[in-house]
Scaffold this motif. Structure first.
Motif, short mmCIF file in Angstrom:
data_model
loop_
_atom_site.label_atom_id
_atom_site.label_comp_id
_atom_site.label_asym_id
_atom_site.label_seq_id
_atom_site.Cartn_x
_atom_site.Cartn_y
_atom_site.Cartn_z
N GLU A 176 1.36 -8.77 -7.35
CA GLU A 176 0.55 -7.50 -6.31
C GLU A 176 0.50 -8.65 -5.24
OE1 GLU A 176 -2.73 -4.53 -7.01
OE2 GLU A 176 -3.46 -6.42 -6.87
N SER A 177 0.63 -7.84 -4.14
CA SER A 177 -0.05 -8.41 -2.90
C SER A 177 -0.74 -7.18 -2.12
CB SER A 177 1.12 -8.73 -1.86
OG SER A 177 0.77 -8.93 -0.59
N VAL A 178 -2.02 -7.36 -1.92
CA VAL A 178 -2.74 -6.32 -1.48
C VAL A 178 -3.66 -6.75 0.08
CG1 VAL A 178 -3.52 -5.05 -3.45
CG2 VAL A 178 -4.79 -7.00 -2.76
N ARG A 179 -3.61 -5.92 0.80
CA ARG A 179 -4.51 -5.92 2.09
C ARG A 179 -5.92 -6.29 1.73
NH1 ARG A 179 -7.33 -3.04 5.40
NH2 ARG A 179 -6.53 -1.24 4.45
N GLU A 180 -6.53 -7.39 2.53
CA GLU A 180 -7.94 -7.59 2.16
C GLU A 180 -8.78 -6.24 2.06
OE1 GLU A 180 -9.29 -11.20 3.97
OE2 GLU A 180 -11.09 -10.36 3.77
N GLY A 181 -9.51 -6.18 1.03
CA GLY A 181 -10.40 -4.91 0.92
C GLY A 181 -9.93 -3.79 0.41
N VAL A 182 -8.47 -3.87 -0.14
CA VAL A 182 -7.81 -2.85 -0.84
C VAL A 182 -8.00 -3.22 -2.50
CG1 VAL A 182 -5.62 -1.57 -1.30
CG2 VAL A 182 -6.27 -2.26 1.05
N ASP A 183 -8.22 -2.20 -3.19
CA ASP A 183 -8.37 -2.28 -4.67
C ASP A 183 -7.16 -3.03 -5.32
OD1 ASP A 183 -10.91 -1.25 -4.69
OD2 ASP A 183 -10.09 0.59 -5.50
N SER A 184 -7.42 -3.93 -6.35
CA SER A 184 -6.27 -4.50 -6.87
C SER A 184 -5.91 -3.55 -8.21
CB SER A 184 -6.72 -6.13 -7.18
OG SER A 184 -5.75 -6.40 -8.30
N PHE A 185 -4.65 -3.37 -8.72
CA PHE A 185 -4.14 -2.77 -9.87
C PHE A 185 -3.42 -3.73 -10.74
CE2 PHE A 185 -3.29 1.82 -8.24
CZ PHE A 185 -4.65 1.82 -7.67
N LEU A 186 -3.80 -5.22 -10.26
CA LEU A 186 -2.91 -6.22 -11.23
C LEU A 186 -3.48 -6.13 -12.51
CD1 LEU A 186 -0.95 -8.47 -10.67
CD2 LEU A 186 -2.90 -9.97 -10.49
N GLY A 187 -2.31 -6.08 -13.63
CA GLY A 187 -2.69 -6.38 -14.77
C GLY A 187 -3.14 -5.06 -15.59
N LEU A 188 -3.25 -3.98 -14.76
CA LEU A 188 -3.26 -2.41 -15.47
C LEU A 188 -2.18 -1.97 -15.82
CD1 LEU A 188 -5.53 -0.67 -12.93
CD2 LEU A 188 -6.41 -1.97 -15.20
N HIS A 189 -2.17 -1.34 -16.86
CA HIS A 189 -1.00 -0.65 -17.66
C HIS A 189 -1.34 0.92 -17.56
CE1 HIS A 189 0.08 -3.94 -20.59
NE2 HIS A 189 -0.89 -4.51 -19.98
#
Ligand code: BLA
Length: 514
Positions: A176-189
């Protein structure tokens, strides 16, 4: 609680998403007969670009509708890529493809950001930006990470994810690459039903889709049905295709304003998607979309190569595990103790969370099985072995990912034993190696609520996308990750090695476990 049944979800699988008969309003679509160039279908918003509405356009030769020479230029364009044209004083990208025996032309005005450069320049620049980091990336994770970052740079979205399908088509955000301040979804199923079966089939054939504004009003086609088929024009290959309302609702529920996704294929099969979100509406020009498609193709090739390498490495790792596990044992005075010391290796061999060895006299009614990692209790294992010993085991192996269904006494122990891989080590006496896995829900971080919870309003009977998650959780309750062919092979190989150990040391083992 939301009530979503399997029946509701199968409705999802049946929605004919290529025949919804509408486009997104960011462009205009015109379908015409190849031979006469007569306009056969046109989007209701045609006047915005073509100066005349459907009534005036239908039946006209397209060359009279479009600026002089435009169609020839588009047709001469290299392959399926976009060509930049000027229509009604606006710079647009033009895309052409065939559907239902018609030629389909799609015109999309370029944003100011893209209007200054040629389509070819934009595409080439983007491809260069996308490809060079790929060449430098070492290892799959780094590769995917670079790809996510490069795509985010090219399309300017807030969140770019690499979404990988598992064997059951549920998926996981693996980079994942996210803009700073945006929620991360990394690792979610996420459950398989989030991307239903016909959508996966469509995405295998057509790798790119853009939903530039989840709240945009759908523009209808005129006529809505083709006279020949009595169905709407097939929009499978159309860049402007409007999308399922259920999916739009899903995106709104996630707090997403625009969604862009590109298929990742491996050996022609859908391996995953680059799934991209912008929190507010945002267009991605046809040239940038095409650049991302090129990236995805290259990435897919590289992934396939990496995977083959990884599979070979995993094979080698298992083989060396077997050597580590078995070789010392052969000369070892106390093989059971040696195995105990190597519990982590024994579990890694099949990707289990627990192992029970029922060897020698430990299979007797009073003896203790050797338990390593997360397993049912010694009593539960003894009862399980008694049940296994009565069964016909083809090839001496039993593997289940819902043990509770075939062996109810352990139905309540899915926390440790939803999955069982059992190998009978000796046909004469009930010697077993048992590997256990917990239920899926315990081993993955699932995205029941990645962002905003969805509560169906009372009396609101419609299926809510997030409620599909509850169905999945029900489905996976009591089920482990399935055992792979490699897991089975490794277990059989260990059997082959253990049998020798067991035979040699049966006596000593019997003493040990008393
Ligand atoms: C399509 N669902 C999609 C797409 C994605 C997802 C990426 C492709 C369209 C796009 O690019 O937006 C799912 N998006 C995700 C997931 C993540 C994400 C998992 O960002 C995780 C990070 N969806 C449901 C249910 C139904 C459903 C219950 O949850 C059916 C009732 C339907 N999803 C659905 C349909 C499409 C879709 C019909 C096809 C949309 C189209 O192309 O027309």
């Amino acid at each position: 609680s939301p009530s979503v049944s399997d029946a509701d979800l199968s409705v999802c699988d049946r929605e004919p998403i290529h025949l919804l008969g509408g486009i997104q309003p960011r462009g205009v679509l015109v379908a015409f007969h190849q031979d006469t160039e007569a306009v056969a279908v046109v989007s209701a918003n045609a006047a915005a670009l073509l100066g005349a509405g459907p009534d005036a356009l239908l039946g006209q030769p397209l060359s009279r509708v479009l600026p002089h020479g435009l169609l020839a230029r588009v047709e001469a364009g290299a392959g399926p890529g976009p060509v930049t044209v000027e229509v009604s004083g606006q710079r647009c990208s033009a895309l052409l493809h065939d559907s239902d025996g018609l030629r389909v032309l799609e015109l999309e005005p370029l944003t100011d950001e893209d209007a200054g450069t040629s389509t070819e320049e934009t595409a080439l620049g983007a491809v260069q930006r996308l490809v060079s980091p790929l060449a430098r990336a070492k290892g799959t994770v780094a590769l995917l990470q670079h790809a996510a970052e490069a795509v985010r740079e090219v399309i300017g979205y807030d969140r770019v994810m690499v979404y990988r399908f598992h064997a059951d088509f549920h998926g996981e955000v693996v980079a994942e690459s996210v803009r700073e301040g945006v929620d991360s979804f990394l690792g979610l199923h996420f459950p398989a039903s989030d991307i239903p079966v016909q959508a996966r089939a469509l995405y295998t054939r057509h790798p790119v889709r853009l939903i530039a504004d989840v709240d945009a009003k759908v523009v209808g086609l005129v006529p809505p049905l083709l006279p020949g088929t009595q169905r709407p024009l097939d929009l499978s290959g159309a860049a402007l295709r409007s999308v399922s309302e259920i999916h739009l609702e899903y995106l709104r529920n996630m707090g997403v304003g625009a969604s862009f996704s590109v298929s990742l294929l491996k050996d022609g099969q859908l391996w995953g998607l680059m799934a991209c979100h912008h929190l507010t509406p945002r267009k991605v020009s046809a040239a940038r979309r095409q650049a991302c498609e090129v990236l995805a193709r290259l990435l897919s090739l590289q992934l396939a190569a990496e995977e083959r390498g990884l599979e070979a490495a995993a094979q080698a790792r298992r083989a060396s595990l077997l050597n580590v596990l078995v070789l010392p044992n052969l000369g070892e005075r106390s093989p059971a103790r040696a195995l105990e010391a190597q519990a982590p290796l024994l579990m890694e061999l099949t990707g289990a969370h627990g192992v029970a060895l029922v060897l020698g006299a430990s299979a007797g009614p009073d003896a203790s099985p050797l338990l390593l990692g997360s397993t049912p209790s010694a009593d539960e294992v003894r009862a399980l072995v008694a049940w296994l010993a009565e069964r016909e085991l083809p090839d001496d192996v039993l593997h289940v990912d819902r043990l509770g269904d075939v062996y109810p006494p352990l139905a309540s122990r899915a926390d440790v034993a939803a999955g069982l891989l059992a190998v009978r080590l000796d046909p004469a006496v009930p010697h077993f190696a048992l590997w256990f896995r917990p239920e899926v829900a315990r081993t993955v971080a699932w995205a029941g609520n990645p962002n905003k919870p969805v509560r169906p309003e009372p009396g609101h009977e419609r299926l809510r996308p997030r409620a599909s998650f509850d169905v999945w959780r029900e489905e996976t309750r009591g089920a482990s990750q399935p055992w792979s062919l490699q897991d089975l092979e490794a277990a059989r190989a260990l059997k082959g090695a253990l049998v020798g150990v067991v035979l040699r040391h049966a006596e000593e083992l019997a003493q040990l476990s008393r």
